[in-house]
Design an enzyme around this catalytic site. Structure first.
Site, PDB file in Angstrom:
ATOM      1  N   GLU A   1       0.829  -1.222   0.000  1.00 51.54           N
ATOM      2  CA  GLU A   1       0.000   0.000   0.000  1.00 51.54           C
ATOM      3  C   GLU A   1       0.858   1.264   0.000  1.00 51.54           C
ATOM      4  OE1 GLU A   1      -2.638   0.469   3.398  1.00 51.54           O
ATOM      5  OE2 GLU A   1      -3.562   2.260   2.562  1.00 51.54           O
TER       6      GLU A   1
ATOM      7  N   LYS B   1      -2.530  -2.109  -3.056  1.00 53.28           N
ATOM      8  CA  LYS B   1      -3.571  -1.231  -2.484  1.00 53.28           C
ATOM      9  C   LYS B   1      -3.173   0.229  -2.731  1.00 53.28           C
ATOM     10  CE  LYS B   1      -5.959  -0.126   1.853  1.00 53.28           C
ATOM     11  NZ  LYS B   1      -6.607  -0.685   3.030  1.00 53.28           N
TER      12      LYS B   1
HETATM   13  C1  5MM Z   1      -8.333   1.779   8.608  1.00 50.47           C
HETATM   14  O1  5MM Z   1      -7.271   2.723   8.626  1.00 50.47           O
HETATM   15  C2  5MM Z   1      -5.974   2.143   8.443  1.00 50.47           C
HETATM   16  C3  5MM Z   1      -5.089   2.370   9.586  1.00 50.47           C
HETATM   17  O2  5MM Z   1      -4.637   3.655   9.744  1.00 50.47           O
HETATM   18  P1  5MM Z   1      -3.607   4.055  10.964  1.00 50.47           P
HETATM   19  O3  5MM Z   1      -2.425   3.177  10.905  1.00 50.47           O
HETATM   20  O4  5MM Z   1      -3.303   5.496  10.634  1.00 50.47           O
HETATM   21  O5  5MM Z   1      -4.340   3.929  12.252  1.00 50.47           O
HETATM   22  C4  5MM Z   1      -5.430   2.574   7.078  1.00 50.47           C
HETATM   23  O6  5MM Z   1      -4.118   2.173   6.840  1.00 50.47           O
HETATM   24  C5  5MM Z   1      -6.301   1.938   6.036  1.00 50.47           C
HETATM   25  O7  5MM Z   1      -6.128   0.548   6.012  1.00 50.47           O
HETATM   26  C6  5MM Z   1      -6.082   2.451   4.643  1.00 50.47           C
HETATM   27  O8  5MM Z   1      -5.528   3.724   4.579  1.00 50.47           O
HETATM   28  C7  5MM Z   1      -7.401   2.467   3.910  1.00 50.47           C
HETATM   29  O9  5MM Z   1      -8.351   3.132   4.665  1.00 50.47           O
HETATM   30  P2  5MM Z   1      -9.216   4.268   4.007  1.00 50.47           P
HETATM   31  O10 5MM Z   1      -9.939   4.893   5.155  1.00 50.47           O
HETATM   32  O11 5MM Z   1      -8.262   5.200   3.287  1.00 50.47           O
HETATM   33  O12 5MM Z   1     -10.130   3.536   3.037  1.00 50.47           O
END
Ligand code: 5MM
Length: 338
Positions: A175, A217
């Site tokens: 990602e 991702k």
């Molecule tokens: C769910 O949020 C994930 C964890 O974030 P932190 O490490 O900042 O707590 C994040 O990595 C998430 O898996 C991805 O960014 C995708 O989430 P979104 O909200 O962008 O769909």
């Protein structure tokens, strides 16, 4: 077919996508603040348990990304949360990065931490049931950034992480997130994301990562949140697909997007429009966090009596995105009661 390849394909199976429920304690704390819920080990468990017990998981969710705390937790009745996930026919996954810190040499930018000791952590996660992992690199767009240092260092870390995962028979979700924060337009996002993806695939090659056993991702090609002009759904879809075709080899089984701060419906509409442009060389699906969870979080608001309506809200978004992953979503379906 190897176990890695089989699981990577399962993660992007037709009509299904990934639920990103791997918020760190700090991030879930912010989400709970917004709905007036005190974040404790128990409230975090209760919330995640309600998601994993949602019936629609079986139909629309191929995998769930967990945070370290969650993978070791049991439901209120003592059933391990990972068992709820496997009972729903989905694969448990684990976020293995340890967040970000300032990048040496370019202190306004970030590098993701977590490689130290990773080879020892992975077999323990596998034993607990994890069949895939996630690592997120963060690339900001701004004046004079990203730097080559940032793009390269994050791509290199992603590749080292991916190679370690495959060695442990765990599918790496790769990602590299180009952030939506900022005033940049869609073409600047396109250019930076293309650069980041090319660098990432070069590093994956040097690290000997088997592309058949990863899931990418990425962000979509999209204007920054503060951009003067938003791009329309069709423009986002066409530019994102063109960008991916230029950078992602067809041996990658699937691409599961992050939502990155898009509204729930935007994230669905964009995914659907891309799939309507098919046939495409890879499966295109979702790995959404906020765009799947915002509605159920609001509906739940920490109250037991709201569990069923929260589950209906999650089921609705999962179904909308499941349809979008097939290019079969229509906007009118959004009006149906969640
Ligand atoms: C769910 O949020 C994930 C964890 O974030 P932190 O490490 O900042 O707590 C994040 O990595 C998430 O898996 C991805 O960014 C995708 O989430 P979104 O909200 O962008 O769909």
């Amino acid at each position: 077919m190897s176990e890695l390849e089989k699981n990577a394909r399962r993660m992007v199976a037709a009509g299904k996508g990934i639920l990103a429920a791997d918020e760190s304690t700090t991030t879930i704390g912010k989400r709970f603040d917004a709905i007036g819920v005190v974040s404790t080990e128990t409230s975090r468990r209760d919330y995640r348990e309600l998601m994993f017990r949602t019936g629609a998981m079986k139909e629309f969710i191929s995998g769930v990304i967990l945070y370290d705390e969650t993978i070791w937790q049991d439901a209120a009745d003592g059933t391990p949360l990972v068992k709820l996930i496997t009972d729903a026919g989905a694969l448990p996954g684990i976020k293995v990065d340890e967040g970000t810190e300032a990048l040496p040499g370019s202190p306004k930018e970030l590098i993701t931490k977590g490689l130290d000791g990773l080879s020892k952590r992975l077999p323990k996660y596998y034993e607990r049931g994890a069949r895939f992992a996630k690592w997120r690199g963060v690339i900001d767009i701004g004046a004079g950034i990203p730097s080559h240092n940032c793009v390269h260092a994050n791509a290199h870390a992603l590749a080292r992480y991916a190679a370690l995962c495959q060695q442990a028979n765990i599918v790496p979700i790769v990602e590299p997130e180009v952030m939506m924060d900022g005033e940049h337009d869609i073409d600047r996002c396109y250019g930076v994301t293309e650069w980041v993806l090319n660098e990432t695939f070069r590093e994956l090659y040097y690290a000997g990562v088997k592309l058949e056993g990863i899931v990418l991702k990425p962000n979509m090609a999209i204007a920054g949140k503060k951009a003067a002009k938003r791009a329309g759904v069709q423009e986002v879809a066409e530019k994102t697909v063109r960008m991916l075709k230029n950078c992602v080899p067809p041996s990658v089984p699937g691409i599961a997007f992050l939502s990155g701060g898009q509204s729930d419906e935007e994230a669905t509409a964009h995914l659907d429009a891309m799939n309507k442009l098919g046939p495409l060389p890879w499966a295109l699906t979702f790995s959404y966090g906020r765009a799947l969870q915002a509605a159920p979080q609001k509906a739940w608001s920490g109250k037991k009596e709201n569990v069923a309506s929260a589950q209906r809200a999650l089921a609705h978004r999962a179904r909308m995105n499941g349809l979008a992953s097939l290019g079969k979503w229509v906007q009118g379906l959004e009006k149906e009661a969640a």
